[in-house]
Design a protein around this motif. Structure first.
Motif, PDB file in Angstrom:
ATOM      1  N   UNK A   1       0.854  -1.186   0.000  1.00 49.46           N
ATOM      2  CA  UNK A   1       0.000   0.000   0.000  1.00 49.46           C
ATOM      3  C   UNK A   1       0.889   1.235   0.000  1.00 49.46           C
ATOM      4  N   UNK A   2       0.283   2.386  -0.322  1.00 50.75           N
ATOM      5  CA  UNK A   2       1.016   3.651  -0.281  1.00 50.75           C
ATOM      6  C   UNK A   2       0.038   4.773   0.039  1.00 50.75           C
ATOM      7  N   UNK A   3       0.583   5.888   0.510  1.00 50.30           N
ATOM      8  CA  UNK A   3      -0.248   7.053   0.851  1.00 50.30           C
ATOM      9  C   UNK A   3       0.580   8.319   0.680  1.00 50.30           C
ATOM     10  N   UNK A   4      -0.024   9.344   0.050  1.00 49.36           N
ATOM     11  CA  UNK A   4       0.633  10.645  -0.124  1.00 49.36           C
ATOM     12  C   UNK A   4       0.454  11.490   1.135  1.00 49.36           C
ATOM     13  N   UNK A   5       1.497  12.231   1.474  1.00 54.00           N
ATOM     14  CA  UNK A   5       1.371  13.192   2.571  1.00 54.00           C
ATOM     15  C   UNK A   5       0.542  14.381   2.090  1.00 54.00           C
ATOM     16  N   UNK A   6      -0.329  14.890   2.963  1.00 53.73           N
ATOM     17  CA  UNK A   6      -1.266  15.928   2.545  1.00 53.73           C
ATOM     18  C   UNK A   6      -0.634  17.305   2.453  1.00 53.73           C
ATOM     19  N   UNK A   7       0.495  17.532   3.097  1.00 51.94           N
ATOM     20  CA  UNK A   7       1.085  18.876   3.142  1.00 51.94           C
ATOM     21  C   UNK A   7       2.482  18.945   2.546  1.00 51.94           C
ATOM     22  N   UNK A   8       3.318  17.980   2.869  1.00 48.44           N
ATOM     23  CA  UNK A   8       4.696  18.039   2.405  1.00 48.44           C
ATOM     24  C   UNK A   8       4.785  17.520   0.976  1.00 48.44           C
ATOM     25  N   UNK A   9       5.436  18.306   0.145  1.00 47.68           N
ATOM     26  CA  UNK A   9       5.437  18.060  -1.284  1.00 47.68           C
ATOM     27  C   UNK A   9       6.101  16.729  -1.640  1.00 47.68           C
ATOM     28  N   UNK A  10       5.323  15.897  -2.362  1.00 53.67           N
ATOM     29  CA  UNK A  10       5.801  14.634  -2.937  1.00 53.67           C
ATOM     30  C   UNK A  10       6.323  13.648  -1.901  1.00 53.67           C
ATOM     31  N   UNK A  11       5.875  13.778  -0.665  1.00 49.31           N
ATOM     32  CA  UNK A  11       6.284  12.826   0.373  1.00 49.31           C
ATOM     33  C   UNK A  11       5.346  11.628   0.338  1.00 49.31           C
ATOM     34  N   UNK A  12       5.928  10.451   0.393  1.00 46.62           N
ATOM     35  CA  UNK A  12       5.177   9.217   0.183  1.00 46.62           C
ATOM     36  C   UNK A  12       5.487   8.233   1.305  1.00 46.62           C
ATOM     37  N   UNK A  13       4.439   7.553   1.800  1.00 48.49           N
ATOM     38  CA  UNK A  13       4.583   6.489   2.791  1.00 48.49           C
ATOM     39  C   UNK A  13       4.101   5.194   2.139  1.00 48.49           C
ATOM     40  N   UNK A  14       4.860   4.122   2.308  1.00 46.81           N
ATOM     41  CA  UNK A  14       4.450   2.858   1.694  1.00 46.81           C
ATOM     42  C   UNK A  14       4.793   1.698   2.618  1.00 46.81           C
ATOM     43  N   UNK A  15       4.036   0.617   2.430  1.00 45.34           N
ATOM     44  CA  UNK A  15       4.270  -0.618   3.195  1.00 45.34           C
ATOM     45  C   UNK A  15       4.617  -1.728   2.223  1.00 45.34           C
ATOM     46  N   UNK A  16       5.326  -2.738   2.720  1.00 43.70           N
ATOM     47  CA  UNK A  16       5.783  -3.836   1.867  1.00 43.70           C
ATOM     48  C   UNK A  16       5.158  -5.150   2.320  1.00 43.70           C
ATOM     49  N   UNK A  17       5.390  -6.175   1.515  1.00 43.11           N
ATOM     50  CA  UNK A  17       4.830  -7.496   1.814  1.00 43.11           C
ATOM     51  C   UNK A  17       5.409  -8.098   3.088  1.00 43.11           C
TER      52      UNK A  17
END
Length: 862
Positions: free
Chosen positions: A309-325
């Motif tokens: 899965x992944x999720x974009x940060x709402x404020x910081x530009x192009x910051x991405x959070x992701x999880x792995x298998x």
């Protein structure tokens, strides 16, 4: 964190919190850390090199969870709506019950037991909760609750829609009461819960999953089905404006909230994330065109680990959070496509995000790594490089050795041209002097020249070759060309004065004057405290040509290997050469090309000399080395060498300035030469070096008054009425066909020769421009009596005489457009600060640099 798939969500309320959903729901806070403060555990872990996540709370009762939505209210941080497979919707706080989470433990349910597929909080009214359910023949599929509603009927829906339908996904539009819902796996529908229960728009499609709205474009949504992602414009809902096909089944899509029209697409069992830049393809002003997005793949994991899965940060530009298998959670900053722009003024600018531009110029240390030759060219242009008729080849502007050698050859040719030598007049090279360019045969005489300053009986003389062609070549090299070596003495003195001690000593040895070389090295070694010079002089003092002596076998070979100076190495190589080909001397690349050629013209036979010249010519032409111009001269081969030099270095400045000295040559008509000149002109213009451009043009056309057509007049005064030029003559033909005046009488125009309308008036004397200057009587009489007239005249070059040609020239202000005779305006602004036109407050002369040199007397007169 045990289990299978792990979902991640950034908080809509706090920039440093995120939620994970796997075997439980856990809330984490991100803090900047070095990564060595704590030992990694289930409650804290590293997500990047400088960030660590710390658990704040968790909720474990998620066995029946099917979907969830985070309440977007900062005061209610941690409140989650969980849609379950049994048809219930549970409101819970990951932080646990408390005053800040009054909704903790609330439940909402449909009338029948059926699976909840989607939940979504309203954006215009965040307490409105929308839920989508599996179909039931007697119940609606889309139900809305107001969670802030109290009383006995607080759990009663405020609206129900989509009777008997299955709702697979639902999303709210920004700042409105409109929703988009995927219905029955075959339709997308638009609902406005303020406008009744019927849908306001629909389209047939199988892409009904995970509907998301573009946060920057209110009418754009995206959805997916299997391996296809569709982009929709709800204003024209018949078909998608864009369809993005994937190689695998899609698991999640999400718009970036900080980047305009930037869509992330995640496929199942994938190690990378697909990013689509829709904005670049569609544009803001081309909405009717079919978009063609720019796609890029972002590889986030290694060793085959897939992304869950992944999720974009709402404020910081192009910051991405992701999880792995493997249940790891990491963050990543997506680097934008960088747009570069390199200005002619040596400034490199690029975008850093969507709000910041960064640049460096030639003053930065990093810029030096680019080897931008235009920096050198611009500096040399400012300092007048190559424009002066009496330039010095050894000036500071010619710091590059190769460039200095080129101008030395040009200077030699100019001196030869003054004496009428055709080599100098036609800027010929060594190949022309030796007749190698015409397949001529060299015929040289061989002489035995004894050594000077040593016991000639013990040392054999050296074989040298002489001919008139060789003498011409030696002239181009700047070497002595007569048997008496009459110019050798002055040449050696000049070299010593310039600090070229080793070259001076080498030339002495090459002319069989060893004693002279020993004196030069000894004297310079004492003056400059150079022990190495004295040691070399000592070694030369023991010179003998006997190969069996210790000097030949040991001393000389040691000197050649230990010396750093190429001229001194060449000296010992000459003295110990086993053959008359002298390969060790001619292959000494540290020596200048003209010295190597001069040596070859003295000591090589005709056959060996021809072979060496042709070999050296091919090598230098291939390298684009300007030293080769000494060989080729300004010929077709020379232009090929110059082209190679431009291709390798970009130095169009030197080759263009070379045309100033060869403008009377046939090669100046070559298209390449014209292209270099035009490119250099454009380069000077881009640098805003107007003066240098004008000087270059003057020198260029002066050198070739007839061969090159001069550019036509580009600036002229036009009529305010018809727009045509008001010059008396245009193209040599009179614009006044009815004028009967003598051609010797200078015409005076007071009106347009085309439309006959009068020209503007002078703002001071009120006479039409083009007429003779007004007399100094009347309203301007007091001006002529002021001493400030001389001040204006001294600045502008105008005398008090009416006949001065500049006095009647037209001047006008580029701001207010008022003007008049130059003499009148300069005298006016010598005493006034504002425009002479009544009502105009423009300070015309202060806008020009000349205005700072003319004293202005405030308020008019004394």
């Amino acid at each position: 964190m045990a289990g299978g798939r792990l979902e991640v969500y950034w908080s809509p309320n706090s920039p440093d919190k995120f939620l994970t959903w796997g075997s439980d729901l856990s809330l984490y806070q991100v803090k900047n850390t070095s990564g060595r403060d704590d030992i990694a555990s289930a409650h804290n872990f590293q997500i990047s090199s400088n960030s660590r996540a710390y658990q704040l709370g968790s909720f474990t009762d998620v066995a029946f969870a099917k979907c969830l939505a985070w309440l977007p209210i900062p005061e209610m941080e941690g409140v989650i709506a969980i849609g379950q497979t049994n048809g219930r919707i549970l409101l819970t706080s990951v932080l646990g019950p408390g005053e800040t989470s009054p909704f903790h433990g609330k439940e909402y349910a449909s009338k029948h037991n059926r699976q909840c597929n989607a939940v979504s909080w309203g954006l215009a009214e965040p307490y409105i909760l929308a839920a989508g359910f599996e179909k039931h023949r007697s119940e609606h599929g889309l139900i809305l609750w107001d969670v802030a509603k109290g009383g006995n009927d607080s759990n009663r829906p405020i609206m129900e829609m989509a009777f008997g339908d299955t709702i697979t996904s639902v999303t709210w539009f920004n700042h409105s009461h409109t929703m988009a819902a995927g219905v029955n796996s075959k339709q997308l529908r638009l609902y406005d819960f303020k406008d009744g229960t019927k849908h306001t728009g629909s389209t047939n499609t199988r892409a009904v999953f995970s509907i998301v709205q573009d946060p920057f474009v209110n009418h754009r949504i995206a959805s997916y089905s299997d391996t296809s992602v569709c982009i929709w414009d709800v204003r024209n809902f018949e078909k998608p404006v864009l369809s993005l096909q994937q190689n695998k089944a899609v698991s999640k899509i999400s718009w970036c909230p900080t980047h305009h029209s930037f869509l992330g697409v995640l496929c199942k069992e994938s190690t990378s994330l697909s990013l689509y830049d829709i904005q670049n393809a569609n544009g803001l002003a081309a909405e009717e065109m079919e978009p063609i997005p720019l796609e890029r793949g972002l590889i986030l994991t290694e060793n085959g680990e897939t992304i869950s899965s992944f999720a974009w940060h709402l404020n910081e530009e192009n910051r991405l959070l992701y999880s792995t298998s493997s249940l790891n959670i990491k963050e990543h900053i997506v680097v934008d496509r960088i747009t570069l722009n390199w200005s002619p003024s040596s400034k490199l600018v690029w975008n850093c995000g969507k709000k910041i531009l960064q640049y460096i110029d030639e003053t930065d240390s990093v810029y030096g790594r680019f080897s931008d030759f235009s920096v050198i060219m611009r500096q040399r242009a400012v300092e007048g490089y190559g424009l002066e008729a009496d330039f010095k080849p050894d000036s500071e502007l010619m710091q590059d050795v190769t460039t200095r050698e080129l101008w030395c050859w040009v200077d030699t040719c100019r001196k030869l041209a003054q004496s009428g030598n055709p080599l100098g007049i036609n800027f010929m090279g060594i190949r022309s002097a030796l007749r190698l360019d015409t397949d001529g045969v060299m015929k040289s005489e061989m002489f035995q020249v004894p050594w000077n300053g040593v016991e000639s009986a013990k040392i054999s003389p050296i074989t040298v070759y002489r001919s008139e062609d060789r003498n011409q070549a030696l002239r181009l090299c700047g070497w002595p060309y007569d048997p008496e070596n009459s110019i050798l003495g002055p040449l050696l003195e000049k070299l010593q004065a310039d600090g070229q001690v080793s070259r001076s000593a080498a030339l002495s040895v090459f002319h069989m004057k060893i004693r002279k070389a020993i004196k030069i090295l000894t004297r310079s070694g004492v003056q400059k405290n150079q022990v190495s010079y004295q040691l070399v002089a000592l070694a030369l003092a023991g010179f003998t040509d006997n190969r069996e002596t210790l000097w030949q076998q040991e001393i000389c070979s040691m000197q050649k290997n230990a010396l750093d100076d190429p001229y001194l190495r060449a000296t010992f190589a000459f003295l110990t050469s086993p053959s008359e080909k002298y390969e060790s001397v001619l292959n000494e690349t540290g020596m200048s090309v003209r010295d190597r050629i001069g040596f070859a013209c003295n000591f090589l036979s005709d056959t060996h000399l021809s072979e060496f010249i042709e070999y050296l010519n091919r090598q230098l032409t291939k390298e684009g080395n300007l030293d080769g111009m000494l060989l080729t001269g300004l010929s077709t081969d020379g232009l090929n060498l110059l082209q190679s030099h431009v291709d390798k270095t970009g130095d169009i400045q030197t080759v263009s300035l070379l045309s100033l000295h060869a403008s009377n040559q046939e090669v100046s008509k070559d298209g390449r030469m014209q292209q270099w000149v035009n490119s250099y002109r454009s380069l000077l213009d881009s640098w805003r070096l107007w003066t240098q451009r004008a000087k270059f043009d003057v020198q260029f056309y002066k050198g070739n008054p007839s061969g090159v057509e001069k550019p036509p007049q580009q600036v002229y005064v036009s009529c305010n009425y018809c727009g045509k030029g008001i010059s008396v003559f245009s193209g040599g033909k009179s614009k006044l066909p009815f004028s009967r005046s003598s051609p010797n009488v200078k015409s005076k125009l007071t009106g347009c020769p085309n439309c006959r309308n009068p020209l503007p008036r002078c703002a001071v004397c009120m006479m039409h421009l083009g007429s003779p200057l007004a007399s100094w009587g009347g309203p301007t009489e007091h001006i002529s009596k002021k001493p400030s007239i001389n001040v204006a005249s001294s600045v502008s070059g105008v005398t008090s005489k009416k006949s001065h040609p500049f006095a009647s020239w037209i001047l006008w202000c580029q701001t207010c457009r008022h003007g008049g005779h130059s003499a009148h305006l300069l005298e006016w602004f010598a005493e006034h600060s504002e425009c002479p036109v009544t009502g105009c407050s423009c300070r015309c002369l202060n806008l020009d640099t000349i205005g700072h040199h003319i004293p202005v007397i405030a308020n008019g007169h004394d």
